[in-house]
Design a protein around this motif. Structure first.
Motif, PDB file in Angstrom:
ATOM      1  N   MET A  13       0.848  -1.195   0.000  1.00 15.44           N
ATOM      2  CA  MET A  13       0.000   0.000   0.000  1.00 15.44           C
ATOM      3  C   MET A  13       0.875   1.233   0.000  1.00 15.44           C
ATOM      4  N   THR A  14       1.306   1.656  -1.156  1.00 17.62           N
ATOM      5  CA  THR A  14       2.179   2.809  -1.238  1.00 17.62           C
ATOM      6  C   THR A  14       1.495   3.931  -1.977  1.00 17.62           C
ATOM      7  N   ASN A  15       1.878   5.148  -1.628  1.00 18.74           N
ATOM      8  CA  ASN A  15       1.345   6.313  -2.294  1.00 18.74           C
ATOM      9  C   ASN A  15       1.960   6.419  -3.676  1.00 18.74           C
ATOM     10  N   ALA A  16       1.160   6.822  -4.666  1.00 18.41           N
ATOM     11  CA  ALA A  16       1.667   6.962  -6.019  1.00 18.41           C
ATOM     12  C   ALA A  16       2.791   7.998  -6.075  1.00 18.41           C
ATOM     13  N   ASP A  17       2.619   9.076  -5.335  1.00 20.25           N
ATOM     14  CA  ASP A  17       3.681  10.069  -5.220  1.00 20.25           C
ATOM     15  C   ASP A  17       4.526   9.681  -4.012  1.00 20.25           C
ATOM     16  N   ASN A  18       5.671   9.043  -4.270  1.00 17.32           N
ATOM     17  CA  ASN A  18       6.398   8.468  -3.145  1.00 17.32           C
ATOM     18  C   ASN A  18       7.153   9.499  -2.324  1.00 17.32           C
ATOM     19  N   LYS A  19       7.059  10.776  -2.690  1.00 12.92           N
ATOM     20  CA  LYS A  19       7.628  11.828  -1.843  1.00 12.92           C
ATOM     21  C   LYS A  19       6.611  12.313  -0.807  1.00 12.92           C
ATOM     22  N   SER A  20       5.342  12.289  -1.188  1.00 12.69           N
ATOM     23  CA  SER A  20       4.298  12.809  -0.308  1.00 12.69           C
ATOM     24  C   SER A  20       3.892  11.737   0.690  1.00 12.69           C
ATOM     25  N   THR A  48     -12.479  11.040  13.149  1.00 13.78           N
ATOM     26  CA  THR A  48     -12.887  10.646  11.807  1.00 13.78           C
ATOM     27  C   THR A  48     -13.386  11.887  11.062  1.00 13.78           C
ATOM     28  N   ILE A  49     -13.300  11.847   9.750  1.00 12.27           N
ATOM     29  CA  ILE A  49     -13.706  13.007   8.965  1.00 12.27           C
ATOM     30  C   ILE A  49     -15.101  12.795   8.388  1.00 12.27           C
ATOM     31  N   SER A  50     -15.768  13.913   8.093  1.00  8.86           N
ATOM     32  CA  SER A  50     -17.115  13.853   7.531  1.00  8.86           C
ATOM     33  C   SER A  50     -17.088  13.676   6.023  1.00  8.86           C
ATOM     34  N   SER A  51     -16.095  14.300   5.365  1.00 10.44           N
ATOM     35  CA  SER A  51     -15.914  14.137   3.927  1.00 10.44           C
ATOM     36  C   SER A  51     -14.496  14.539   3.564  1.00 10.44           C
ATOM     37  N   GLY A  52     -14.124  14.243   2.311  1.00 10.90           N
ATOM     38  CA  GLY A  52     -12.752  14.472   1.882  1.00 10.90           C
ATOM     39  C   GLY A  52     -11.957  13.176   1.946  1.00 10.90           C
ATOM     40  N   SER A  53     -10.638  13.290   1.799  1.00 10.29           N
ATOM     41  CA  SER A  53      -9.800  12.101   1.825  1.00 10.29           C
ATOM     42  C   SER A  53      -8.464  12.404   2.490  1.00 10.29           C
ATOM     43  N   ILE A  54      -7.916  11.394   3.156  1.00 11.30           N
ATOM     44  CA  ILE A  54      -6.598  11.496   3.783  1.00 11.30           C
ATOM     45  C   ILE A  54      -5.837  10.200   3.502  1.00 11.30           C
ATOM     46  N   VAL A  55      -4.632  10.330   2.940  1.00 12.95           N
ATOM     47  CA  VAL A  55      -3.728   9.208   2.764  1.00 12.95           C
ATOM     48  C   VAL A  55      -2.478   9.504   3.578  1.00 12.95           C
ATOM     49  N   VAL A  56      -2.131   8.594   4.490  1.00  8.06           N
ATOM     50  CA  VAL A  56      -0.987   8.777   5.381  1.00  8.06           C
ATOM     51  C   VAL A  56      -0.058   7.581   5.233  1.00  8.06           C
ATOM     52  N   ASP A  57       1.165   7.848   4.814  1.00  7.27           N
ATOM     53  CA  ASP A  57       2.185   6.798   4.693  1.00  7.27           C
ATOM     54  C   ASP A  57       1.689   5.637   3.838  1.00  7.27           C
ATOM     55  N   GLY A  58       0.915   5.964   2.795  1.00  9.84           N
ATOM     56  CA  GLY A  58       0.391   4.946   1.891  1.00  9.84           C
ATOM     57  C   GLY A  58      -0.933   4.340   2.290  1.00  9.84           C
ATOM     58  N   PHE A  59      -1.444   4.681   3.471  1.00 11.73           N
ATOM     59  CA  PHE A  59      -2.715   4.132   3.949  1.00 11.73           C
ATOM     60  C   PHE A  59      -3.852   5.119   3.684  1.00 11.73           C
ATOM     61  N   ASP A  60      -4.885   4.660   3.009  1.00 15.08           N
ATOM     62  CA  ASP A  60      -6.084   5.458   2.778  1.00 15.08           C
ATOM     63  C   ASP A  60      -6.958   5.360   4.029  1.00 15.08           C
TER      64      ASP A  60
END
Length: 248
Positions: free
Chosen positions: A1-8, A61-73
């Motif tokens: 599970m890695t982020n497509a942008d591996n810098k972010s 937890t969030i109501s809407s939007g998205s957060i990806v942290v260290d490759g985890f959605d």
């Protein structure tokens, strides 16, 4: 599970948080943090700073939007949040140390229980971390025999013991007496110099100027402005200047 942008290593997009009582704590907050970057978040009380920070390891937890942290959605029901929290260390205003355990015992606990490390390895690594935060002579002290600054440094060592990729700091010096603030900030500066990715909510403007790669200003649940420190503090943004005029 890695982020497509591996810098972010953190990508938050249009994050909203609305509490059941109708309080709109976060309004379309978007922020990207690169690996090794130090991002400092400032703003008045009630601006959503701590709420946003706590969404990054799903303490909120969030109501809407998205957060990806260290490759985890974080929105995915398949994401194991305990795995995320192993990668994301957090230090709070309050130290939350176990009073019946020594400084070393506090630092060893999670590696033993969560990472299943052998006791000898956990002890050796714990001693190294306490040495790193300047507490080599306090390893066997219980929290009641430590100053506030020392307890907070134990809390930092405890978070580091899980070998996180990211460290979150939620106003880590706000509960300390003024003379103890510097010793905690010095540890944080060392972590930054070592390349740790850090997101820091603080009122310490000197730290923001000196250590941050970027400073973010939040107000009324919105991310109003972000910039490198030299440009940030000289910005003509009216909302930012109004806030800085109250705190500087």
């Amino acid at each position: 599970m890695t982020n497509a942008d591996n810098k972010s290593i953190i990508v938050a997009i249009d994050v909203d948080k609305i509490y059941p009582n109708g309080c709109h704590a976060l309004k379309k907050v978007s922020l990207t943090v690169e690996k090794g970057e130090v991002v400092v978040i400032i703003g008045p009380s009630g601006s959503g700073k701590s709420t946003f920070l706590r969404t990054l390891n799903q303490l909120e937890t969030i109501s809407s939007g998205s957060i990806v942290v260290d490759g985890f959605d974080l929105n995915s029901k398949h994401t194991n949040i305990n795995r995320v929290r192993e990668k994301v260390g957090m230090v709070f205003q309050s130290f939350n140390l176990f009073p019946h355990k020594t400084a070393l015992g506090n630092v060893m606990l999670s590696p033993r229980k969560v990472l299943k490390k052998p006791e000898q390895q956990a002890e050796e690594e714990g001693r190294e971390l306490l040495y790193k935060v300047g507490l080599a002579d306090r390893m066997d002290n219980f929290p009641s025999h430590l100053s506030g600054g020392q307890q907070q440094r134990v809390a930092i060592a405890r978070a580091l013991a899980m070998m996180p990729d990211i460290m979150l700091f939620d106003e880590p010096t706000s509960a300390l007496d003024p003379e103890m603030v510097g010793e905690v900030l010095d540890v944080m500066k060392t972590l930054a110099a070592d390349g740790m990715t850090m997101v820091v909510v603080t009122h310490e403007m000197g730290f923001a100027r000196e250590v941050a790669d970027r400073v973010v200003f939040m107000e009324e649940g919105e991310l109003v402005f972000e910039e490198q420190p030299d440009r940030f503090f000289s910005s003509s943004n009216s909302r930012l200047q109004r806030f800085l005029g109250q705190v500087l």
